[in-house]
Design a protein around this motif. Sequence first.
Motif, PDB file in Angstrom:
ATOM      1  N   MET A  41      21.672  45.201  39.473  1.00 13.35           N
ATOM      2  CA  MET A  41      22.786  45.708  38.709  1.00 13.35           C
ATOM      3  C   MET A  41      24.023  45.605  39.591  1.00 13.35           C
ATOM      4  O   MET A  41      24.056  46.162  40.678  1.00 13.35           O
ATOM      5  CB  MET A  41      22.502  47.154  38.303  1.00 13.35           C
ATOM      6  N   GLN A  42      25.012  44.867  39.115  1.00 13.59           N
ATOM      7  CA  GLN A  42      26.246  44.662  39.880  1.00 13.59           C
ATOM      8  C   GLN A  42      27.421  45.289  39.155  1.00 13.59           C
ATOM      9  O   GLN A  42      27.631  45.034  37.978  1.00 13.59           O
ATOM     10  CB  GLN A  42      26.512  43.166  40.076  1.00 13.59           C
ATOM     11  N   PHE A  43      28.178  46.100  39.854  1.00 12.04           N
ATOM     12  CA  PHE A  43      29.384  46.701  39.308  1.00 12.04           C
ATOM     13  C   PHE A  43      30.586  45.903  39.775  1.00 12.04           C
ATOM     14  O   PHE A  43      30.645  45.471  40.922  1.00 12.04           O
ATOM     15  CB  PHE A  43      29.536  48.144  39.800  1.00 12.04           C
ATOM     16  N   TRP A  44      31.548  45.732  38.877  1.00 10.51           N
ATOM     17  CA  TRP A  44      32.802  45.056  39.192  1.00 10.51           C
ATOM     18  C   TRP A  44      33.932  46.056  39.009  1.00 10.51           C
ATOM     19  O   TRP A  44      34.031  46.687  37.960  1.00 10.51           O
ATOM     20  CB  TRP A  44      33.026  43.871  38.254  1.00 10.51           C
ATOM     21  N   ASP A  45      34.775  46.209  40.021  1.00 12.73           N
ATOM     22  CA  ASP A  45      35.964  47.057  39.903  1.00 12.73           C
ATOM     23  C   ASP A  45      36.985  46.233  39.128  1.00 12.73           C
ATOM     24  O   ASP A  45      37.694  45.401  39.682  1.00 12.73           O
ATOM     25  CB  ASP A  45      36.479  47.436  41.289  1.00 12.73           C
ATOM     26  N   TRP A  46      37.040  46.445  37.811  1.00 11.86           N
ATOM     27  CA  TRP A  46      37.732  45.530  36.898  1.00 11.86           C
ATOM     28  C   TRP A  46      39.228  45.434  37.153  1.00 11.86           C
ATOM     29  O   TRP A  46      39.819  44.376  37.013  1.00 11.86           O
ATOM     30  CB  TRP A  46      37.452  45.924  35.457  1.00 11.86           C
ATOM     31  N   TYR A  47      39.861  46.540  37.527  1.00 10.76           N
ATOM     32  CA  TYR A  47      41.308  46.513  37.744  1.00 10.76           C
ATOM     33  C   TYR A  47      41.681  46.706  39.212  1.00 10.76           C
ATOM     34  O   TYR A  47      42.851  46.767  39.550  1.00 10.76           O
ATOM     35  CB  TYR A  47      42.001  47.565  36.869  1.00 10.76           C
ATOM     36  N   GLY A  48      40.681  46.833  40.071  1.00 14.96           N
ATOM     37  CA  GLY A  48      40.937  46.954  41.494  1.00 14.96           C
ATOM     38  C   GLY A  48      41.428  48.322  41.928  1.00 14.96           C
ATOM     39  O   GLY A  48      41.838  48.503  43.072  1.00 14.96           O
ATOM     40  N   ASP A  49      41.363  49.303  41.014  1.00 14.35           N
ATOM     41  CA  ASP A  49      41.854  50.629  41.360  1.00 14.35           C
ATOM     42  C   ASP A  49      40.805  51.731  41.151  1.00 14.35           C
ATOM     43  O   ASP A  49      41.109  52.913  41.249  1.00 14.35           O
ATOM     44  CB  ASP A  49      43.101  50.962  40.546  1.00 14.35           C
ATOM     45  N   GLY A  50      39.569  51.330  40.855  1.00 14.73           N
ATOM     46  CA  GLY A  50      38.501  52.306  40.661  1.00 14.73           C
ATOM     47  C   GLY A  50      38.533  53.017  39.328  1.00 14.73           C
ATOM     48  O   GLY A  50      37.742  53.913  39.095  1.00 14.73           O
ATOM     49  N   SER A  51      39.414  52.603  38.419  1.00 14.10           N
ATOM     50  CA  SER A  51      39.505  53.281  37.122  1.00 14.10           C
ATOM     51  C   SER A  51      38.457  52.791  36.131  1.00 14.10           C
ATOM     52  O   SER A  51      38.034  53.547  35.264  1.00 14.10           O
ATOM     53  CB  SER A  51      40.895  53.096  36.514  1.00 14.10           C
ATOM     54  N   THR A  52      38.062  51.535  36.270  1.00 20.10           N
ATOM     55  CA  THR A  52      37.124  50.936  35.321  1.00 20.10           C
ATOM     56  C   THR A  52      36.141  50.044  36.069  1.00 20.10           C
ATOM     57  O   THR A  52      36.547  49.167  36.833  1.00 20.10           O
ATOM     58  CB  THR A  52      37.867  50.097  34.261  1.00 20.10           C
ATOM     59  N   TYR A  53      34.860  50.280  35.797  1.00 17.81           N
ATOM     60  CA  TYR A  53      33.812  49.440  36.366  1.00 17.81           C
ATOM     61  C   TYR A  53      33.087  48.756  35.230  1.00 17.81           C
ATOM     62  O   TYR A  53      32.808  49.358  34.193  1.00 17.81           O
ATOM     63  CB  TYR A  53      32.825  50.277  37.181  1.00 17.81           C
ATOM     64  N   VAL A  54      32.785  47.480  35.423  1.00 17.65           N
ATOM     65  CA  VAL A  54      32.068  46.702  34.419  1.00 17.65           C
ATOM     66  C   VAL A  54      30.762  46.228  35.037  1.00 17.65           C
ATOM     67  O   VAL A  54      30.739  45.740  36.158  1.00 17.65           O
ATOM     68  CB  VAL A  54      32.912  45.508  33.920  1.00 17.65           C
ATOM     69  N   VAL A  55      29.685  46.409  34.274  1.00 13.89           N
ATOM     70  CA  VAL A  55      28.351  45.981  34.686  1.00 13.89           C
ATOM     71  C   VAL A  55      27.934  44.869  33.748  1.00 13.89           C
ATOM     72  O   VAL A  55      28.006  45.028  32.523  1.00 13.89           O
ATOM     73  CB  VAL A  55      27.335  47.146  34.570  1.00 13.89           C
ATOM     74  N   ASP A  56      27.507  43.737  34.286  1.00 15.45           N
ATOM     75  CA  ASP A  56      27.032  42.643  33.439  1.00 15.45           C
ATOM     76  C   ASP A  56      25.518  42.578  33.488  1.00 15.45           C
ATOM     77  O   ASP A  56      24.934  42.527  34.565  1.00 15.45           O
ATOM     78  CB  ASP A  56      27.609  41.302  33.900  1.00 15.45           C
ATOM     79  N   ILE A  57      24.913  42.594  32.303  1.00 17.25           N
ATOM     80  CA  ILE A  57      23.488  42.299  32.194  1.00 17.25           C
ATOM     81  C   ILE A  57      23.452  40.844  31.748  1.00 17.25           C
ATOM     82  O   ILE A  57      23.518  40.528  30.565  1.00 17.25           O
ATOM     83  CB  ILE A  57      22.784  43.227  31.190  1.00 17.25           C
ATOM     84  N   GLY A  58      23.423  39.955  32.723  1.00 14.98           N
ATOM     85  CA  GLY A  58      23.525  38.528  32.464  1.00 14.98           C
ATOM     86  C   GLY A  58      22.170  37.906  32.191  1.00 14.98           C
ATOM     87  O   GLY A  58      21.301  37.912  33.046  1.00 14.98           O
ATOM     88  N   LEU A  59      22.014  37.387  30.984  1.00 17.14           N
ATOM     89  CA  LEU A  59      20.712  36.871  30.571  1.00 17.14           C
ATOM     90  C   LEU A  59      20.698  35.370  30.317  1.00 17.14           C
ATOM     91  O   LEU A  59      19.630  34.776  30.288  1.00 17.14           O
ATOM     92  CB  LEU A  59      20.262  37.615  29.309  1.00 17.14           C
ATOM     93  N   ALA A  60      21.838  34.771  30.067  1.00 15.56           N
ATOM     94  CA  ALA A  60      21.852  33.340  29.763  1.00 15.56           C
ATOM     95  C   ALA A  60      23.258  32.796  30.018  1.00 15.56           C
ATOM     96  O   ALA A  60      24.028  33.370  30.779  1.00 15.56           O
ATOM     97  CB  ALA A  60      21.400  33.099  28.325  1.00 15.56           C
ATOM     98  N   CYS A  61      23.600  31.735  29.325  1.00 15.49           N
ATOM     99  CA  CYS A  61      24.824  30.995  29.607  1.00 15.49           C
ATOM    100  C   CYS A  61      26.102  31.812  29.463  1.00 15.49           C
ATOM    101  O   CYS A  61      27.094  31.526  30.132  1.00 15.49           O
ATOM    102  CB  CYS A  61      24.895  29.727  28.770  1.00 15.49           C
ATOM    103  N   CYS A  62      26.138  32.842  28.640  1.00 14.07           N
ATOM    104  CA  CYS A  62      27.343  33.665  28.513  1.00 14.07           C
ATOM    105  C   CYS A  62      27.687  34.373  29.817  1.00 14.07           C
ATOM    106  O   CYS A  62      28.815  34.816  30.014  1.00 14.07           O
ATOM    107  CB  CYS A  62      27.192  34.690  27.390  1.00 14.07           C
ATOM    108  N   THR A  63      26.730  34.461  30.710  1.00 17.13           N
ATOM    109  CA  THR A  63      26.993  35.057  32.014  1.00 17.13           C
ATOM    110  C   THR A  63      28.054  34.251  32.756  1.00 17.13           C
ATOM    111  O   THR A  63      28.865  34.818  33.488  1.00 17.13           O
ATOM    112  CB  THR A  63      25.692  35.131  32.835  1.00 17.13           C
ATOM    113  N   LEU A  64      28.074  32.955  32.558  1.00 20.81           N
ATOM    114  CA  LEU A  64      29.107  32.117  33.198  1.00 20.81           C
ATOM    115  C   LEU A  64      30.487  32.490  32.673  1.00 20.81           C
ATOM    116  O   LEU A  64      31.466  32.505  33.420  1.00 20.81           O
ATOM    117  CB  LEU A  64      28.825  30.641  32.961  1.00 20.81           C
ATOM    118  N   GLU A  65      30.575  32.796  31.383  1.00 26.06           N
ATOM    119  CA  GLU A  65      31.850  33.216  30.808  1.00 26.06           C
ATOM    120  C   GLU A  65      32.240  34.595  31.331  1.00 26.06           C
ATOM    121  O   GLU A  65      33.412  34.872  31.556  1.00 26.06           O
ATOM    122  CB  GLU A  65      31.784  33.213  29.283  1.00 26.06           C
ATOM    123  N   PHE A  66      31.254  35.465  31.529  1.00 29.88           N
ATOM    124  CA  PHE A  66      31.537  36.758  32.146  1.00 29.88           C
ATOM    125  C   PHE A  66      32.121  36.536  33.535  1.00 29.88           C
ATOM    126  O   PHE A  66      33.119  37.162  33.903  1.00 29.88           O
ATOM    127  CB  PHE A  66      30.281  37.625  32.237  1.00 29.88           C
TER     128      PHE A  66
END
Length: 137
Positions: free
Chosen positions: A1-26
């Motif tokens: 499970m990988q968290f991304w600090d979406w705005y670089g300020d700790g306000s929003t974290y996004v977790v990707d459950i990447g299962l197929a090709c859409c993960t590349l778009e993520f």
Amino acid sequence: MQFWDWYGDGSTYVVDIGLACCTLEFEAAAGARTAVDLTPEEVPPHSRVVVVVSGTVTDRLTDPVLAIIDRVRRAVPEAKVVSFGACASAGGPYWDSYAVTKGIDQLTPVDAYVPGCPPPPDALNRTVAELTERADV
């Protein structure tokens, strides 16, 4: 499970459950954003969390996918779930396969859908901004 600090300020974290090709778009949407070493239990108070399910959810993967979503929701009850792409939303081109779930919303509540095969990265950025009510994206 990988968290991304979406705005670089700790306000929003996004977790990707990447299962197929859409993960590349993520990953294209994540761009130069910072991946952080964090667990759901370590998410700072008042931070928002968005869980993105990207790709084909096969019946065999439903338990691990739900375990990740449930763990995040236990730690951050107001976490949002995004179905990213046609496969996560409705099975995509594999909708008639006996082994493909016909949309993650059959297993857990979904807060937003990002359509497409593949969906454009900007659509994910807009969806995260809408879900977290962030206008300065």
